[in-house]
Design a protein around this motif. Structure first.
Motif, mmCIF file in Angstrom:
data_model
loop_
_atom_site.group_PDB
_atom_site.id
_atom_site.type_symbol
_atom_site.label_atom_id
_atom_site.label_comp_id
_atom_site.label_asym_id
_atom_site.label_seq_id
_atom_site.Cartn_x
_atom_site.Cartn_y
_atom_site.Cartn_z
ATOM 1 N N ILE A 229 1.220 -1.092 -0.066
ATOM 2 C CA ILE A 229 -0.034 -0.103 -0.039
ATOM 3 C C ILE A 229 0.792 1.268 0.111
ATOM 4 C CG2 ILE A 229 -2.572 -1.440 1.051
ATOM 5 C CD1 ILE A 229 -1.581 0.753 3.724
ATOM 6 N N ASP A 230 2.460 1.457 0.282
ATOM 7 C CA ASP A 230 2.800 2.252 0.279
ATOM 8 C C ASP A 230 2.978 2.606 -0.890
ATOM 9 O OD1 ASP A 230 4.362 -0.288 0.125
ATOM 10 O OD2 ASP A 230 6.031 0.840 -0.644
ATOM 11 N N LEU A 231 2.315 2.431 -2.171
ATOM 12 C CA LEU A 231 2.527 2.628 -3.655
ATOM 13 C C LEU A 231 1.627 2.731 -3.724
ATOM 14 C CD1 LEU A 231 4.078 -1.008 -5.152
ATOM 15 C CD2 LEU A 231 5.353 1.489 -4.797
ATOM 16 N N LEU A 232 0.572 3.085 -3.416
ATOM 17 C CA LEU A 232 -1.035 3.564 -3.919
ATOM 18 C C LEU A 232 -0.649 5.365 -4.670
ATOM 19 C CD1 LEU A 232 -3.507 2.154 -0.833
ATOM 20 C CD2 LEU A 232 -3.916 1.796 -3.650
ATOM 21 N N PRO A 233 0.046 5.915 -4.487
ATOM 22 C CA PRO A 233 0.087 7.217 -4.321
ATOM 23 C C PRO A 233 0.776 7.250 -6.485
ATOM 24 C CG PRO A 233 1.025 7.411 -2.268
ATOM 25 C CD PRO A 233 0.571 5.957 -2.573
ATOM 26 N N HIS A 234 1.386 6.065 -6.004
ATOM 27 C CA HIS A 234 2.172 6.026 -7.897
ATOM 28 C C HIS A 234 1.626 5.248 -9.091
ATOM 29 C CE1 HIS A 234 5.298 8.012 -5.141
ATOM 30 N NE2 HIS A 234 5.532 6.585 -3.785
ATOM 31 N N LEU A 235 0.038 4.625 -7.886
ATOM 32 C CA LEU A 235 -0.277 4.030 -8.971
ATOM 33 C C LEU A 235 -2.007 4.347 -9.483
ATOM 34 C CD1 LEU A 235 0.208 0.622 -6.571
ATOM 35 C CD2 LEU A 235 1.410 0.687 -8.783
ATOM 36 N N ASP A 236 -2.284 3.768 -10.693
ATOM 37 C CA ASP A 236 -3.949 3.935 -11.095
ATOM 38 C C ASP A 236 -4.166 2.739 -10.700
ATOM 39 O OD1 ASP A 236 -2.783 6.309 -12.462
ATOM 40 O OD2 ASP A 236 -2.532 5.136 -14.439
ATOM 41 N N PHE A 237 -4.316 2.915 -9.091
ATOM 42 C CA PHE A 237 -5.564 1.852 -8.024
ATOM 43 C C PHE A 237 -6.549 2.304 -7.801
ATOM 44 C CE2 PHE A 237 -5.427 -1.318 -5.256
ATOM 45 C CZ PHE A 237 -5.884 -2.403 -5.456
ATOM 46 N N ASP A 238 -7.248 1.549 -7.139
ATOM 47 C CA ASP A 238 -8.983 2.393 -6.735
ATOM 48 C C ASP A 238 -9.201 1.241 -5.809
ATOM 49 O OD1 ASP A 238 -11.040 3.364 -5.797
ATOM 50 O OD2 ASP A 238 -11.790 3.041 -7.820
ATOM 51 N N LEU A 239 -8.525 1.647 -4.435
ATOM 52 C CA LEU A 239 -8.941 0.686 -3.349
ATOM 53 C C LEU A 239 -10.253 0.017 -3.080
ATOM 54 C CD1 LEU A 239 -7.230 -0.584 -1.505
ATOM 55 C CD2 LEU A 239 -6.997 0.772 0.267
ATOM 56 N N ASP A 240 -11.073 0.995 -3.036
ATOM 57 C CA ASP A 240 -11.903 0.927 -2.540
ATOM 58 C C ASP A 240 -12.527 0.181 -3.972
ATOM 59 O OD1 ASP A 240 -12.333 2.290 -0.693
ATOM 60 O OD2 ASP A 240 -13.184 4.308 -2.556
ATOM 61 N N LYS A 241 -12.754 0.095 -5.277
ATOM 62 C CA LYS A 241 -12.545 -1.344 -5.937
ATOM 63 C C LYS A 241 -12.548 -2.575 -5.356
ATOM 64 C CE LYS A 241 -13.149 -0.878 -11.555
ATOM 65 N NZ LYS A 241 -12.715 -0.130 -12.549
ATOM 66 N N LEU A 242 -11.104 -2.337 -5.374
ATOM 67 C CA LEU A 242 -10.343 -3.658 -4.490
ATOM 68 C C LEU A 242 -11.420 -4.334 -3.989
ATOM 69 C CD1 LEU A 242 -8.321 -6.624 -5.609
ATOM 70 C CD2 LEU A 242 -7.492 -4.860 -2.965
ATOM 71 N N LEU A 243 -11.975 -3.791 -2.460
ATOM 72 C CA LEU A 243 -12.493 -4.396 -1.306
ATOM 73 C C LEU A 243 -14.428 -4.496 -2.077
ATOM 74 C CD1 LEU A 243 -10.518 -1.735 0.993
ATOM 75 C CD2 LEU A 243 -10.176 -3.939 0.741
ATOM 76 N N HIS A 244 -14.269 -3.672 -2.961
ATOM 77 C CA HIS A 244 -15.601 -4.336 -3.638
ATOM 78 C C HIS A 244 -16.117 -5.533 -4.298
ATOM 79 C CE1 HIS A 244 -19.921 -3.089 -4.892
ATOM 80 N NE2 HIS A 244 -19.251 -3.589 -6.566
ATOM 81 N N HIS A 245 -14.754 -5.919 -4.707
ATOM 82 C CA HIS A 245 -15.161 -6.358 -5.478
ATOM 83 C C HIS A 245 -14.913 -8.107 -4.363
ATOM 84 C CE1 HIS A 245 -15.336 -5.222 -9.655
ATOM 85 N NE2 HIS A 245 -13.668 -4.396 -9.428
ATOM 86 N N LEU A 246 -14.191 -7.564 -4.329
ATOM 87 C CA LEU A 246 -13.156 -9.179 -2.573
ATOM 88 C C LEU A 246 -14.962 -8.768 -2.148
ATOM 89 C CD1 LEU A 246 -11.606 -10.813 -1.377
ATOM 90 C CD2 LEU A 246 -10.841 -8.305 0.094
ATOM 91 N N ASP A 247 -15.697 -8.318 -1.564
ATOM 92 C CA ASP A 247 -16.816 -7.845 -0.978
ATOM 93 C C ASP A 247 -17.780 -9.118 -2.166
ATOM 94 O OD1 ASP A 247 -16.257 -6.856 1.511
ATOM 95 O OD2 ASP A 247 -16.961 -4.606 0.418
ATOM 96 N N ALA A 248 -17.629 -8.755 -2.935
ATOM 97 C CA ALA A 248 -18.571 -9.543 -4.280
ATOM 98 C C ALA A 248 -18.092 -11.027 -3.789
ATOM 99 C CB ALA A 248 -18.201 -9.556 -5.554
ATOM 100 N N VAL A 249 -16.985 -11.268 -3.586
ATOM 101 C CA VAL A 249 -17.000 -13.039 -4.138
ATOM 102 C C VAL A 249 -17.063 -13.665 -2.438
ATOM 103 C CG1 VAL A 249 -14.478 -14.420 -4.171
ATOM 104 C CG2 VAL A 249 -15.176 -12.360 -5.914
#
Lengths: 228, 228
Positions: free
Chosen positions: B171-191
């Motif tokens: 997660i230290d790399l989040l500022p340098h990525l086009d990555f949406d953490l909420d989207k990951l967690l949303h997909h995780l909740d779906a599964v």
């Protein structure tokens, strides 16, 4: 029992090679160059494809997507108006971790082989088994992203040894990582000396032109130009 | 032929379950809690282990390393003076892409089960097959690194569904990525709704305390305290 399991695996490999040869003959007849693209999950296969597919000059590309579940990647490619077919491997007992020649064969009727010059097969994200199954490809390219660590060629030697091109992706992140690029390339040389390698960033586009050039060159090298 | 292959796979799974139960009985007898740790190659399994193994309070940990080739990871763990054994899966026809119960069983004599409370089994880097093979573990933890993309729970549902903890690493790399953490967690909740998840950075140490707490808690929950 262990001996029995090995026996089964060898038989499966032989059947795979037979079907891979049949695929290859179909590709040859249609004049289509086939590249098998492999990597870990999330190394950037689809993004690197999105980046290059529209800039291949006269080369008409198609894509075959392999995924355990879902058509997310196929949808991304289709939105570029590139012919794409999808293999979902989940029909197996929990998802096959690789494409084999028979899965590719089953998808061939869904692909307009007569209308393309280059077919890129995006394999299931995995550094082990995809390298063990020929699917009828001319060439194999693999992607290692710099976020995965320098040790991967030593830990997954077959994958790095089986490929004709190594794309080192996500180099835009190098300033933010404790990653020694020379060390990765050193390990790569230990496992597969002289394999061509390209440093790329799917995110910024750096190096993508060289990746396009490699695909165009691969297509012209392995196939005669189509005669109208 | 396809039916025959499925039959073989089911037999193999049954044999695996039988051996996994035998492993489990041995672990129970020794009072050892076992965590099966899984992820893609390079997601940070070994680094997250290095980070936590020395701060587990009174919990004495050991590690079983699974790798296709080499003892790089085992050497890293051993340098922390933690008991470690190594399984190299390359004896298969090109490297097994997962650990199975029989491989783990073959390594048990190399581990001082009577001297540890917690065994972490670091599986082969792969998001597909490791989730299909029980090895005798009490709990399964998996790591997804934010460099791998938000779509992974949808593409590898079995892995995300089979685990008892999801570590979201790098997660230290989040500022340098086009990555949406909420989207990951949303997909995780779906599964896998409600699966515990921890945001961590093996590099900076952020969140590692919570990972240690989870391991200590898992050990005390699944085992009675050792009686001297």
């Amino acid at each position: 029992m262990h001996r029995t399991r090995v026996r089964v695996v060898r038989d499966a490999l032989d059947a795979n090679d037979t079907i891979a040869r049949a695929n290859r003959e179909d590709f040859d007849r249609a004049g289509v160059t086939v590249v098998n693209l492999m990597s870990s999950p999330g190394a950037g296969k689809t993004t690197l494809l999105e980046r290059c597919l529209k800039g291949l000059g006269g080369v008409r590309a198609g894509v075959l997507e392999g995924d355990v579940r879902g058509s997310l990647d196929a949808d991304r490619i289709a939105s570029l108006h590139v012919p794409v077919a999808q293999i979902e491997t989940e029909a197996g007992f929990g998802g096959e971790c690789h494409l084999d020649a028979n899965m590719v064969r089953s998808a061939l009727p869904s692909l307009p082989l007569d209308e393309i010059d280059l077919l890129v097969i995006e394999n299931v994200g995995n550094l082990v088994c995809p390298a063990e199954f020929r699917v009828g490809e001319d060439l194999r390219a693999m992607i290692i992203s710099v976020t995965e660590g320098e040790d991967k060629p030593l830990k997954y030697p077959l994958m790095f040894r089986a490929c004709d091109l190594v794309l080192v992706n996500k180099i835009d992140l190098l300033p933010h990582l404790d990653f020694d690029l020379d060390k990765l390339l050193h390990h790569l040389d230990a496992v597969h000396p002289d394999v061509p390698r390209l440093l790329v960033s799917a995110r910024t586009g750096e190096g993508v032109e060289a990746w396009r050039d490699w695909l165009v060159e691969a297509t012209s090298r392995t196939r005669e130009p189509a005669v109208a």
